[in-house]
Write a protein that holds these residues in place. Structure first.
Motif, PDB file in Angstrom:
ATOM      1  N   GLU A 133     -24.246   7.868  59.739  1.00 45.14           N
ATOM      2  CA  GLU A 133     -24.729   6.771  60.523  1.00 45.14           C
ATOM      3  C   GLU A 133     -24.273   5.572  60.095  1.00 45.14           C
ATOM      4  N   ASP A 134     -24.571   4.555  61.184  1.00 45.65           N
ATOM      5  CA  ASP A 134     -24.490   3.179  60.646  1.00 45.65           C
ATOM      6  C   ASP A 134     -25.749   2.581  60.387  1.00 45.65           C
ATOM      7  N   GLN A 159     -27.847  -0.561  60.655  1.00 45.06           N
ATOM      8  CA  GLN A 159     -27.795  -1.604  61.644  1.00 45.06           C
ATOM      9  C   GLN A 159     -28.971  -2.621  61.337  1.00 45.06           C
ATOM     10  N   GLY A 217     -23.885  -4.531  61.023  1.00 49.90           N
ATOM     11  CA  GLY A 217     -23.740  -3.374  61.477  1.00 49.90           C
ATOM     12  C   GLY A 217     -22.490  -2.757  60.233  1.00 49.90           C
ATOM     13  N   PRO A 232     -20.960   1.004  58.658  1.00 50.54           N
ATOM     14  CA  PRO A 232     -20.988   2.521  58.387  1.00 50.54           C
ATOM     15  C   PRO A 232     -21.378   2.682  56.790  1.00 50.54           C
TER      16      PRO A 232
END
Length: 162
Positions: free
Chosen positions: A58-59, A61, A126, A128
């Motif tokens: 996922e990222d 954020q 954001g 990764p």
């Protein structure tokens, strides 16, 4: 709720860890807005993370609003630095990595942006997580208001799972 607009000091909203951030093509209607409380300015919809836990696929954020910055003719000159620290097996933290500083100024903000017109200063990151090993992290957010010379540091913790 504090009145962040009347402060002479730099402050931030509560940080929001997001699972998803989506731009909207048109503002929501009144009923749609009630059903989607994490929609801001009619153009940004956020799906908050229920827990501060993310997978390496996922990222990460992070969003927050910045208040109390000084400006020149309505335009701020703010730099945001993001430094990541990881907790080791012994519980001690060590520096992991950082991102390029984020500049919010006349060159990077949209044309016509003006704090005096009611526009808000949004910090957004954001990243990764594929290069983050599983573990517990702290992101240090350092905000510098170049107009006033004032600084503010905030911290947010999260966990990465493989």
């Amino acid at each position: 709720v504090p009145d962040y607009n009347s402060t002479a000091e730099i402050a931030t909203s509560t940080p929001i860890l997001a699972k998803d951030v989506m731009p909207l093509t048109k503002p929501l209607g009144v009923e749609e807005q009630r059903a989607n409380p994490y929609t801001f300015g009619g153009t940004l919809q956020i799906v908050p993370a229920e827990e501060p836990v993310f997978k390496t696929a996922e990222d990460f954020q992070l969003l927050f609003w910045i208040y109390g910055v000084q400006h020149n003719n309505g335009v701020p000159d703010v730099t945001i630095e993001y430094n990541f620290h990881v907790k080791g097996p012994d519980g001690a933290e060590k520096f992991f990595n950082k991102t390029q500083p984020q500049a919010l100024n006349a060159q990077t903000l949209p044309p016509g942006f003006s704090i005096t017109a009611g526009h808000q200063v949004l910090g957004f990151l954001g990243v990764p997580l594929k290069s983050f090993p599983a573990g517990d992290y702290r992101v240090e957010v350092r905000i510098t208001d170049k107009v006033s010379g004032k600084m503010l540091t905030q911290n947010t913790t999260f966990t990465v799972q493989g």
